[in-house]
Structures are given as C-alpha cells and as structure tokens.
Design an enzyme around this catalytic site. Structure first.
Site, PDB file in Angstrom:
ATOM      1  N   HIS A 269       2.133  63.538 -64.271  1.00  0.00           N
ATOM      2  CA  HIS A 269       1.247  64.674 -64.540  1.00  0.00           C
ATOM      3  C   HIS A 269       1.952  65.811 -65.268  1.00  0.00           C
ATOM      4  O   HIS A 269       1.323  66.525 -66.045  1.00  0.00           O
ATOM      5  CB  HIS A 269       0.572  65.160 -63.253  1.00  0.00           C
ATOM      6  CG  HIS A 269      -0.742  64.475 -63.005  1.00  0.00           C
ATOM      7  ND1 HIS A 269      -0.814  63.196 -62.530  1.00  0.00           N
ATOM      8  CD2 HIS A 269      -2.026  64.871 -63.225  1.00  0.00           C
ATOM      9  CE1 HIS A 269      -2.088  62.834 -62.452  1.00  0.00           C
ATOM     10  NE2 HIS A 269      -2.844  63.836 -62.865  1.00  0.00           N
TER      11      HIS A 269
ATOM     12  N   HIS B 223       1.739  64.768 -68.748  1.00  0.00           N
ATOM     13  CA  HIS B 223       0.364  65.045 -69.191  1.00  0.00           C
ATOM     14  C   HIS B 223       0.222  66.510 -69.580  1.00  0.00           C
ATOM     15  O   HIS B 223      -0.321  66.842 -70.627  1.00  0.00           O
ATOM     16  CB  HIS B 223      -0.656  64.716 -68.094  1.00  0.00           C
ATOM     17  CG  HIS B 223      -1.972  65.413 -68.300  1.00  0.00           C
ATOM     18  ND1 HIS B 223      -2.191  66.713 -67.861  1.00  0.00           N
ATOM     19  CD2 HIS B 223      -3.094  65.039 -68.949  1.00  0.00           C
ATOM     20  CE1 HIS B 223      -3.395  67.091 -68.243  1.00  0.00           C
ATOM     21  NE2 HIS B 223      -3.964  66.091 -68.887  1.00  0.00           N
TER      22      HIS B 223
ATOM     23  N   ASP C 123      -5.840  57.978 -64.410  1.00  0.00           N
ATOM     24  CA  ASP C 123      -5.458  59.097 -63.527  1.00  0.00           C
ATOM     25  C   ASP C 123      -5.064  58.566 -62.150  1.00  0.00           C
ATOM     26  O   ASP C 123      -4.094  59.020 -61.543  1.00  0.00           O
ATOM     27  CB  ASP C 123      -6.651  60.057 -63.419  1.00  0.00           C
ATOM     28  CG  ASP C 123      -6.253  61.438 -62.923  1.00  0.00           C
ATOM     29  OD1 ASP C 123      -5.070  61.809 -63.037  1.00  0.00           O
ATOM     30  OD2 ASP C 123      -7.143  62.167 -62.437  1.00  0.00           O
TER      31      ASP C 123
ATOM     32  N   HIS D   1      -8.265  63.352 -69.815  1.00  0.00           N
ATOM     33  CA  HIS D   1      -7.131  63.615 -68.918  1.00  0.00           C
ATOM     34  C   HIS D   1      -6.406  62.313 -68.536  1.00  0.00           C
ATOM     35  O   HIS D   1      -5.197  62.199 -68.679  1.00  0.00           O
ATOM     36  CB  HIS D   1      -7.676  64.331 -67.667  1.00  0.00           C
ATOM     37  CG  HIS D   1      -6.701  64.481 -66.558  1.00  0.00           C
ATOM     38  ND1 HIS D   1      -5.731  65.454 -66.550  1.00  0.00           N
ATOM     39  CD2 HIS D   1      -6.543  63.776 -65.404  1.00  0.00           C
ATOM     40  CE1 HIS D   1      -5.009  65.342 -65.439  1.00  0.00           C
ATOM     41  NE2 HIS D   1      -5.486  64.344 -64.731  1.00  0.00           N
TER      42      HIS D   1
HETATM   43 ZN   LIG Z   1      -4.915  63.884 -62.742  1.00  0.00          ZN
END
Ligand SMILES: [Zn+2]
Length: 376
Positions: A250, A253, A167, A267
């Site tokens: 992101h 994601h 992340d 995540h």
């Molecule tokens: Zn994140």
C-alpha cells in the site's frame, strides 16, 4: 482488533437497508453519486419508505477531499441528519465516514461494488482535489453497518471486482510482513493472531474462487464463488488489513498516485503493482513470485510497469514514486527490514522484465501498455 457493528451480504440485501438503517437513526442522509443513484435509488427509496424513514439523498462529487468532506458535514448539519449512509464505491464511503465523524453522527456503508476494502474500516484515505494521496484519517469507531447487495455488485463492471481482488490479495502479504516485524497495525496496536488469520483466509478464499467469480460476474451472475469473493474483498480484507497491518504494497500504491501516468487506474490495480514489488523486496522464493504473477494475470490484474503507464527506464518517475512510498510514517516501515527509496526504485524497475518473462513462459498474454487519459 476492531470491526464494523454489523455486516450484511446477499442478493437483494439493498431492499432491507431501511430495516437496518432504522436501528441506527430516524433521519438518514444517503450520499451517492448520480450514476449509482440511477441504479439503486428506486430500491433504496422504497426500502426507506417501508421502514417509515424520510428519503434524503445528497450527491457525492467524486473525490474524498478535505473540501468535499467539509461540504458534506455542512449538509448533515443543515438537514439535522442522525446517520450518514454512503451508497457507492470506496471514494463515497471514505468521504461519508470522515463527514459522519466530524458531524458527530453515526455512519453506515452500502458498497455497490467490491473494488476495495474501504467499507468495513475505521479509517478514510483522503486525496487532494487532483487525486494524489494526502493522508489517512482514523476514527474512534468502525461503521455501524456495512450492507452489500451481491446482485448490485455483480451488475457493476467486472473490472471493479477484479480491482477488489488486487486490493484483497495484498492484505495477506502485508499482514504477514507486519506480523513478522510485530509492527503496529492500522487499528493502533501490534497484530492479534485473529487479524493475521483473517488476512490469510482472505488470500485462500481468493486463490480458490477469484477466477470462477470473475467469469460469473462477466455475465452478471451471483454464484457461491461470487459471494465468497465479495466477502473476501470487503469483509475479510477489510478486517485483515486494519487489524493485521499494511506494509510495502500500500505504501507503493500511495507512491504511484504521486505521478500523473497512473491516474485513472483503480486502487486495486495499483496495489497489485505494490504487491509484486513487495515480493521482490522480500526476496520471496521465485516460485511464489511466479505463481503470484501468473494468478494475477489470469484474474486480469496488472503486474508490469507498462500496464500502469510507467517505464522501467523512466528513472525520474520511479524516483518520485519511491520517495513518496518511503516518507516517514508510511506503512513500508512495517516491513521486517529497512527499505530505502533506492530499494523501492530498483524493485519497481525490475518487475517489468520479470513479470513479462513469467507471463511469456506460461503462455499468458503479454502486457498491454496503459496511457492515462489526463496525462500529456
Ligand atoms: Zn487498499
């Protein structure tokens, strides 16, 4: 540029939670799931009591959905709590921020893992009850306090720290893209040089320390490298993504959450697929892509489709992901060039062979396919 009011990190910090909580209110409501409470409940209870505060804990039910948030607002109102304190991972934290805001009280976070950069920000990611990305909710304030006990983080499974590195690595790639396009950040304006610089610092700290830190946490040890990686994952990446900006990684994601094959992955694991794909979309120098794939493999992050349950020839799933990643309002539109769903689908399909080849040439382990437990 926005930030939490206070950031505290160190071995044994959780035993000081009562002292810091007392600066925020007289009736704290702790929100934690049973597993987390089993690990840290004893220390938190002792700390609140020592500060002369009542001990009230509400169980968190697993997903930061609109329904769970509304339930927590009800609990805050019923109990007359004046500060909500999330103890746990990113999901608990996102739910408590949203509930604290709706109930109009203060909120604080005590992350027990360093798996995401959720703790410091003034936004929550809301998911449906089945785990698909639903929306970002923005709040007028960041948490008043973020308190991280490094030993608690080191006691958690190492996979969570690894996910946090995934992340946090994305933070610089996305802040760099946002600064090039001068797009709006999550904080609401165009990037400050401060936000962009913190994102870059997060990247540098991780390249220097992540592999050493991951090894130390495998043995539940807190070393200076572990402290630096916890800070990079939690504080630097948190400030860096929020005031530096999100971009393609992101958004991709979020697209990945739209297909069931990726459910059950952390995540940060899915974000790393987004980072590799963003580098491809940018036409990044091949040495940059090679270094990133090699480094993230060594850290233990996925960088191929098969490691997140997907296949390069499954055009239907890749199209769903690409469509979701490019909907209007997604952060992929902060890239310094236009990105279409077709561009994302092609870039995604390309990373399987590309990353596997880089790993093979570097003598690194071949990708191991992932199969989601709830995918039939
Ligand atoms: Zn994140």
């Amino acid at each position: 540029m926005i930030s939490p009011g206070r950031y505290v990190q160190g071995k044994g910090a959780i035993r000081e939670l009562g002292t810091y909580a007392k600066q925020l209110g007289n009736a704290p409501l702790i929100v934690a799931d049973d597993l987390v409470w089993g690990f840290v409940g004893h220390d938190i209870e002792a700390s609140l009591k020592a500060a002369g505060l009542p001990v009230r804990r509400e169980k968190f039910n697993g997903i930061p959905s609109a329904k769970e948030i509304d339930r927590l607002v009800g609990v805050i109102k019923e109990t007359g709590s004046d500060v909500a304190i999330a103890v746990g991972g990113g999901s608990t934290i996102d739910a408590v921020k949203a509930a604290g805001f709706l109930a109009d009280i203060r909120w604080a976070n005590c992350p027990t893992v360093a798996s995401t950069d959720a703790p410091c920000s003034a936004l929550s990611v809301i998911y449906t009850e089945t785990g698909e990305f639903e929306e970002y909710r923005f709040f007028p304030r960041n948490p008043d306090l973020v308190l991280v006990d490094s030993q608690v983080v080191a006691n958690a499974p190492v996979g969570l720290l690894i996910a946090g590195v995934g992340d946090a690595l994305a933070t610089w790639l996305e802040a760099r893209a946002t600064s090039r396009s001068n797009s709006k950040t999550m904080a609401g304006g165009v990037p400050t040089v401060t936000g962009t610089a913190l994102a870059k610092l997060s990247w540098e700290v991780l390249w220097e320390n992540a592999i050493e830190a991951v090894d130390a946490v495998k043995d539940k040890q807190v070393t200076p490298a572990v402290e630096k990686v916890i800070e990079a994952n939690t504080l630097l990446s948190g400030l860096g993504f929020e005031s530096g900006g999100l971009a393609a990684a992101h958004a991709i994601h979020n697209g990945l959450t739209a297909v069931p094959q990726t459910h059950g992955l952390a995540h940060g694991q899915k974000v790393n697929i987004g980072s590799v794909t963003q580098l491809v979309l940018e036409g990044a120098p091949s040495s940059d892509i090679r270094d990133f794939v090699e480094f993230t493999t060594r850290v233990g992050l996925p960088n191929t489709l098969s490691e997140v349950g997907l296949r390069a020839d499954d055009a239907a799933s890749l199209a769903i992901i690409a469509e979701a990643a490019t909907v209007p309002g997604e952060t992929i539109h902060s890239m310094p060039f236009e990105v279409s769903a077709g561009d994302v689908a092609s870039a995604l399909a390309s990373i399987e062979r590309m990353s596997a080849g880089i790993r093979e040439r570097a003598g690194l382990p071949a990708p191991r396919p992932y199969v989601a437990a709830d995918h039939h």
